[in-house]
Each structure stands twice: as structure tokens, then as C-alpha cells.
Design a protein around this motif. Structure first.
Motif, PDB file in Angstrom:
ATOM      1  N   GLY A 156       0.815  -1.200   0.000  1.00 33.92           N
ATOM      2  CA  GLY A 156       0.000   0.000   0.000  1.00 33.92           C
ATOM      3  C   GLY A 156       0.849   1.251   0.000  1.00 33.92           C
ATOM      4  N   LEU A 157       0.425   2.235  -0.773  1.00 36.51           N
ATOM      5  CA  LEU A 157       1.111   3.522  -0.850  1.00 36.51           C
ATOM      6  C   LEU A 157       0.097   4.619  -0.581  1.00 36.51           C
ATOM      7  N   VAL A 158       0.364   5.453   0.409  1.00 33.58           N
ATOM      8  CA  VAL A 158      -0.509   6.576   0.733  1.00 33.58           C
ATOM      9  C   VAL A 158       0.278   7.866   0.520  1.00 33.58           C
ATOM     10  N   CYS A 159      -0.156   8.670  -0.436  1.00 30.39           N
ATOM     11  CA  CYS A 159       0.558   9.896  -0.824  1.00 30.39           C
ATOM     12  C   CYS A 159      -0.031  11.073  -0.052  1.00 30.39           C
ATOM     13  N   GLY A 160       0.556  11.370   1.097  1.00 28.37           N
ATOM     14  CA  GLY A 160       0.015  12.414   1.953  1.00 28.37           C
ATOM     15  C   GLY A 160       0.822  13.695   2.004  1.00 28.37           C
ATOM     16  N   ALA A 161       1.995  13.719   1.405  1.00 27.70           N
ATOM     17  CA  ALA A 161       2.844  14.907   1.475  1.00 27.70           C
ATOM     18  C   ALA A 161       2.204  16.064   0.708  1.00 27.70           C
ATOM     19  N   ALA A 162       2.099  17.208   1.373  1.00 31.84           N
ATOM     20  CA  ALA A 162       1.498  18.384   0.732  1.00 31.84           C
ATOM     21  C   ALA A 162       1.866  19.634   1.516  1.00 31.84           C
ATOM     22  N   VAL A 163       1.807  20.774   0.843  1.00 29.59           N
ATOM     23  CA  VAL A 163       1.994  22.078   1.490  1.00 29.59           C
ATOM     24  C   VAL A 163       0.817  22.964   1.113  1.00 29.59           C
ATOM     25  N   GLN A 164       0.513  23.927   1.989  1.00 29.95           N
ATOM     26  CA  GLN A 164      -0.646  24.795   1.762  1.00 29.95           C
ATOM     27  C   GLN A 164      -0.327  26.227   2.183  1.00 29.95           C
ATOM     28  N   PRO A 165       0.517  26.920   1.418  1.00 31.67           N
ATOM     29  CA  PRO A 165       0.763  28.327   1.738  1.00 31.67           C
ATOM     30  C   PRO A 165      -0.473  29.167   1.430  1.00 31.67           C
ATOM     31  N   ARG A 166      -0.678  30.228   2.171  1.00 31.33           N
ATOM     32  CA  ARG A 166      -1.809  31.120   1.935  1.00 31.33           C
ATOM     33  C   ARG A 166      -1.268  32.432   1.360  1.00 31.33           C
ATOM     34  N   THR A 167      -1.490  32.620   0.073  1.00 26.41           N
ATOM     35  CA  THR A 167      -1.005  33.800  -0.624  1.00 26.41           C
ATOM     36  C   THR A 167      -1.997  34.189  -1.708  1.00 26.41           C
ATOM     37  N   LEU A 168      -2.267  35.481  -1.862  1.00 23.77           N
ATOM     38  CA  LEU A 168      -3.059  35.942  -2.996  1.00 23.77           C
ATOM     39  C   LEU A 168      -2.344  35.551  -4.279  1.00 23.77           C
ATOM     40  N   VAL A 169      -3.061  34.938  -5.192  1.00 15.77           N
ATOM     41  CA  VAL A 169      -2.394  34.356  -6.353  1.00 15.77           C
ATOM     42  C   VAL A 169      -1.694  35.416  -7.209  1.00 15.77           C
ATOM     43  N   HIS A 170      -2.231  36.631  -7.259  1.00  9.98           N
ATOM     44  CA  HIS A 170      -1.571  37.654  -8.082  1.00  9.98           C
ATOM     45  C   HIS A 170      -0.337  38.235  -7.398  1.00  9.98           C
ATOM     46  N   GLU A 171      -0.122  37.859  -6.134  1.00 14.20           N
ATOM     47  CA  GLU A 171       1.084  38.278  -5.421  1.00 14.20           C
ATOM     48  C   GLU A 171       2.075  37.132  -5.217  1.00 14.20           C
ATOM     49  N   MET A 172       1.722  35.946  -5.693  1.00 11.45           N
ATOM     50  CA  MET A 172       2.554  34.776  -5.458  1.00 11.45           C
ATOM     51  C   MET A 172       3.766  34.755  -6.384  1.00 11.45           C
ATOM     52  N   GLU A 173       4.923  34.546  -5.801  1.00  7.53           N
ATOM     53  CA  GLU A 173       6.142  34.417  -6.600  1.00  7.53           C
ATOM     54  C   GLU A 173       6.139  33.096  -7.365  1.00  7.53           C
ATOM     55  N   ALA A 174       6.806  33.082  -8.494  1.00  2.00           N
ATOM     56  CA  ALA A 174       6.848  31.876  -9.325  1.00  2.00           C
ATOM     57  C   ALA A 174       7.415  30.694  -8.545  1.00  2.00           C
ATOM     58  N   GLN A 175       8.426  30.953  -7.720  1.00  2.00           N
ATOM     59  CA  GLN A 175       9.052  29.860  -6.977  1.00  2.00           C
ATOM     60  C   GLN A 175       8.073  29.212  -5.999  1.00  2.00           C
ATOM     61  N   GLU A 176       7.203  30.024  -5.384  1.00  2.00           N
ATOM     62  CA  GLU A 176       6.247  29.467  -4.435  1.00  2.00           C
ATOM     63  C   GLU A 176       5.180  28.645  -5.161  1.00  2.00           C
ATOM     64  N   TRP A 177       4.675  29.183  -6.279  1.00  2.00           N
ATOM     65  CA  TRP A 177       3.699  28.439  -7.084  1.00  2.00           C
ATOM     66  C   TRP A 177       4.278  27.096  -7.513  1.00  2.00           C
ATOM     67  N   GLU A 178       5.500  27.120  -8.022  1.00  4.63           N
ATOM     68  CA  GLU A 178       6.130  25.899  -8.516  1.00  4.63           C
ATOM     69  C   GLU A 178       6.393  24.913  -7.384  1.00  4.63           C
ATOM     70  N   ARG A 179       6.733  25.403  -6.209  1.00  5.03           N
ATOM     71  CA  ARG A 179       6.977  24.514  -5.066  1.00  5.03           C
ATOM     72  C   ARG A 179       5.699  23.755  -4.700  1.00  5.03           C
ATOM     73  N   VAL A 180       4.574  24.442  -4.669  1.00  4.47           N
ATOM     74  CA  VAL A 180       3.311  23.777  -4.336  1.00  4.47           C
ATOM     75  C   VAL A 180       2.981  22.711  -5.371  1.00  4.47           C
ATOM     76  N   GLN A 181       3.160  23.036  -6.652  1.00  7.75           N
ATOM     77  CA  GLN A 181       2.865  22.066  -7.706  1.00  7.75           C
ATOM     78  C   GLN A 181       3.807  20.862  -7.624  1.00  7.75           C
ATOM     79  N   ARG A 182       5.086  21.114  -7.344  1.00  5.04           N
ATOM     80  CA  ARG A 182       6.066  20.019  -7.311  1.00  5.04           C
ATOM     81  C   ARG A 182       5.792  19.051  -6.172  1.00  5.04           C
ATOM     82  N   ILE A 183       5.429  19.575  -5.005  1.00  4.89           N
ATOM     83  CA  ILE A 183       5.191  18.699  -3.857  1.00  4.89           C
ATOM     84  C   ILE A 183       3.821  18.039  -3.947  1.00  4.89           C
TER      85      ILE A 183
END
Length: 245
Positions: free
Chosen positions: A85-112
Motif C-alpha cells: 500500500g502507498l498513501v501519498c500524503g505529502a502536501a503544502v498549503q501556503p496562503r497567498t493571494l495568487v496575483h502576489e505569489m512568486e513563481a518559486q512558491e507556485w512551482e513549489r506547491v505544484q512540485r510537492i
């Protein structure tokens, strides 16, 4: 009706399992006799978990790193012979207005949150296909459907995870490998507390209610068990029920 689970002989891998829902599942699965390996990038929490539960094996791993994931999964299969069994629970949830979000933060959320699920799936599923046996679980969120201010990155990944799982499940169903998704509802975890402070926390408590990580363990053990024959499904815990204090 009382239900018990016997995980004797099962090898279970939980990503992001040092805290929250993953931690509660790891403790329950090892108590049920399973061999539990937790992958987590939080070294301090991982060590604390292994200290409190010595039967749990921990591997420091950032799931956004595809090579690290493949090495960790390969090591587990080499030492234990399989992953049931594999349970994929790793995730991050930063709270940022999307129009103020830096590219690095957006990409980090997608990658994890999204890539991490894909890499874990790619690493574990070939062995499951060979053995004609396996259960994979990922997590979505009610925010994927309803959205939430300052949660665009998180919500988008959770919608994508559900779509990915439904498609991938159809690719492996003929090999008797299952891939399901759980929407756990609002759960009091360290990540939840950071992302939902003040008015947000009060709003969730007054509407859907805020559950405990242990509330999700039963559904997860069910999906990992042989009795769960569904695949490509989303199991949703929308609301928390009142507990006796």
C-alpha cells in the motif's frame, strides 16, 4: 458494528507521514501489525515519530525530487520485497493571494502536491503490477471544487490529483492494482493550523466542523484492505461530527 483491521504481513508506505493524518495512519497501521515506512522531508518530526513508535521506519525524502523518491522506493522494495500500500500524503498549503505569489512558491506547491504524487506512483506501481496486487491512495480537498481565498495553488493541485488518479486507475485496473482518492474534510493538523488562523478557523468550526486526524484512519485502512474493491473513486468526508468530550 465494530470493525478491526489486520495488517500483518503488509508493507505500507506513507509520504508526509510524520505529522497529521499520515502520522495517525502510521500509528494505527503498525498497531494492526503492518510494516510501516514513513517518507517525510521534516526530519525533526520524522525522528520524533520513530522515537515514540520504534516499529515505524522513517526515510527522509522530499517527494518533489523524482530521483530521491525512486531511490527510497527501490530501497524499500529491496529490503522488504514488496509494497502493498502507498498513501501519498505529502502536501503544502501556503496562503497567498495568487496575483502576489512568486513563481518559486507556485512551482513549489505544484512540485510537492502534484508531482510528488506522480513520482511516488511511478516508483511504486511497476512492482504492484508485477505482483498483481496493490492499493494506492492520494488526497484531494473540498477546496478543489469550491475554492478558497489565498488557496489557489493548493486547490489547483488537489483538483489535478483527483483527475490524475481517476485516469491512472483505469490504466492499472487490469493488473488488480487500485488507486483511490480521499477528501478528508477539515482536519486539525499542524498544516491546517498554519493555513487557517483566526476568522478562517472559526468559519470552518461553525460550518463543516474541524475533525481530528484519527477520524480519517478508518476510511484509509478500508481502502488499503482487501475488502475495498473499488478503484478510481473519491471517498469524501465532508463534515466532522460532534464528539463526546
Amino acid at each position: 458494528m465494530k470493525v478491526t483491521f489486520d495488517a500483518t504481513g503488509y508493507v505500507l508506505v506513507i509520504t508526509g507521514g510524520a505529522n497529521g493524518i499520515g502520522r495517525a495512519l502510521a500509528l494505527a497501521a503498525v498497531a494492526a501489525g503492518g510494516r510501516v515506512i514513513v517518507l517525510d522531508a521534516d526530519g525533526d518530526s520524522l525522528r520524533a515519530l520513530m522515537t515514540s513508535a520504534p516499529l515505524i521506519e522513517g526515510i527522509a525524502c522530499d517527494v518533489s525530487n523524482r530521483q530521491a523518491v525512486f531511490e527510497a522506493v527501490g530501497s524499500i522494495e529491496s529490503r522488504h520485497g514488496k509494497i502493498d500500500g502507498l498513501v501519498c500524503g505529502a502536501a503544502v498549503q501556503p496562503r497567498t493571494l495568487v496575483h502576489e505569489m512568486e513563481a518559486q512558491e507556485w512551482e513549489r506547491v505544484q512540485r510537492i502536491n502534484l508531482d510528488g504524487v506522480v513520482w511516488c506512483y511511478q516508483a511504486a506501481v511497476p512492482g504492484m503490477i508485477r505482483r498483481k496486487r496493490g492499493s494506492i491512495i492520494a488526497f484531494t480537498s473540498g477546496l478543489a471544487a469550491q475554492g478558497w481565498p489565498q488557496a489557489s495553488a493548493y486547490a489547483s493541485t488537489k483538483a489535478a490529483v483527483a483527475a490524475f488518479a481517476k485516469s491512472a486507475a483505469k490504466e492499472i485496473v487490469g493488473h488488480r492494482v487500485r488507486f483511490n482518492v480521499v477528501s478528508p474534510g477539515v482536519i486539525d493538523t499542524p498544516q491546517y493550523r498554519v493555513a487557517n488562523q483566526g476568522a478562517d478557523n472559526e468559519s470552518w468550526k461553525a460550518t463543516l466542523g474541524v475533525g481530528e486526524p484519527e477520524d480519517v484512519v478508518g476510511p484509509l485502512l478500508f481502502l488499503l484492505s482487501d475488502v475495498a474493491t473499488m478503484t478510481g473513486s473519491v471517498l469524501s468526508r465532508d463534515m466532522a461530527y460532534a464528539r463526546d468530550k
